[in-house]
Design a protein around this motif. Sequence first.
Motif, mmCIF file in Angstrom:
data_model
loop_
_atom_site.group_PDB
_atom_site.id
_atom_site.type_symbol
_atom_site.label_atom_id
_atom_site.label_comp_id
_atom_site.label_asym_id
_atom_site.label_seq_id
_atom_site.Cartn_x
_atom_site.Cartn_y
_atom_site.Cartn_z
ATOM 1 N N VAL A 144 0.793 4.909 1.971
ATOM 2 C CA VAL A 144 0.156 5.546 2.928
ATOM 3 C C VAL A 144 0.545 6.930 3.062
ATOM 4 O O VAL A 144 1.933 7.220 3.193
ATOM 5 N N GLN A 145 -0.341 7.909 3.268
ATOM 6 C CA GLN A 145 -0.011 9.156 3.595
ATOM 7 C C GLN A 145 -0.181 9.528 5.004
ATOM 8 O O GLN A 145 -1.111 9.293 5.457
ATOM 9 N N GLU A 146 0.821 10.002 5.538
ATOM 10 C CA GLU A 146 0.667 10.180 6.892
ATOM 11 C C GLU A 146 0.820 11.705 7.130
ATOM 12 O O GLU A 146 1.252 12.426 6.509
ATOM 13 N N TYR A 206 0.873 -1.128 0.115
ATOM 14 C CA TYR A 206 0.087 -0.077 0.062
ATOM 15 C C TYR A 206 0.754 1.312 -0.167
ATOM 16 O O TYR A 206 2.001 1.183 0.363
ATOM 17 N N PHE A 239 3.732 0.722 2.538
ATOM 18 C CA PHE A 239 3.383 -0.169 3.851
ATOM 19 C C PHE A 239 3.088 -1.687 3.098
ATOM 20 O O PHE A 239 2.430 -1.666 2.208
ATOM 21 N N PRO A 264 4.534 10.054 0.848
ATOM 22 C CA PRO A 264 3.707 8.897 1.215
ATOM 23 C C PRO A 264 4.813 8.048 1.431
ATOM 24 O O PRO A 264 6.002 7.944 0.945
ATOM 25 N N ARG A 265 4.444 6.956 2.137
ATOM 26 C CA ARG A 265 5.199 5.661 2.631
ATOM 27 C C ARG A 265 4.689 4.536 1.805
ATOM 28 O O ARG A 265 3.523 4.325 1.741
ATOM 29 N N ARG A 298 7.130 -0.909 7.189
ATOM 30 C CA ARG A 298 6.775 0.373 6.733
ATOM 31 C C ARG A 298 8.518 0.888 6.207
ATOM 32 O O ARG A 298 9.196 0.757 6.940
#
Length: 143
Positions: free
Chosen positions: A21-23, A19, A32, A29-30, A45
Amino acid sequence: GNARVITPVLPFELSGPVYIVQETVDPLPRLFVLLRGGGFEVPLRARNFFQGIRTVNFFETLPDVPQSYFELNIDGGPDGILNNFFDLCKASPRAYDATFSGHNGKSVSSKPFLQVTGCDDPLRTGAFISPHSITVTKSGRAR
């Protein structure tokens, strides 16, 4: 996308989805990855950053187990998480940097080539999509 890991410690492979993922704490974005197999679940992560014009994905806090195989597949294209500025089917093979650093301090680097799928697909090369319909004959020709 998806990922696969094989380790000599387990009699089965771990695999799972990838995936993006935007934190809220980081503008980038990362990646995952959620690996599963044999009742185990291992979340991975990646910390992403720029190094010159390159994007680096750095997986931190990996489990301290040997790995004999690691595969990471990332979907590209209009609906994927990566886009290219040129046609990968027509470009010469590109090598990318990969470095694996162990908990014991040893490090292994390689330059694997990007593997592109779908270039020889007759539907991709012999068909086009119009606003109304698409027809592909048995010989792979589109109308």
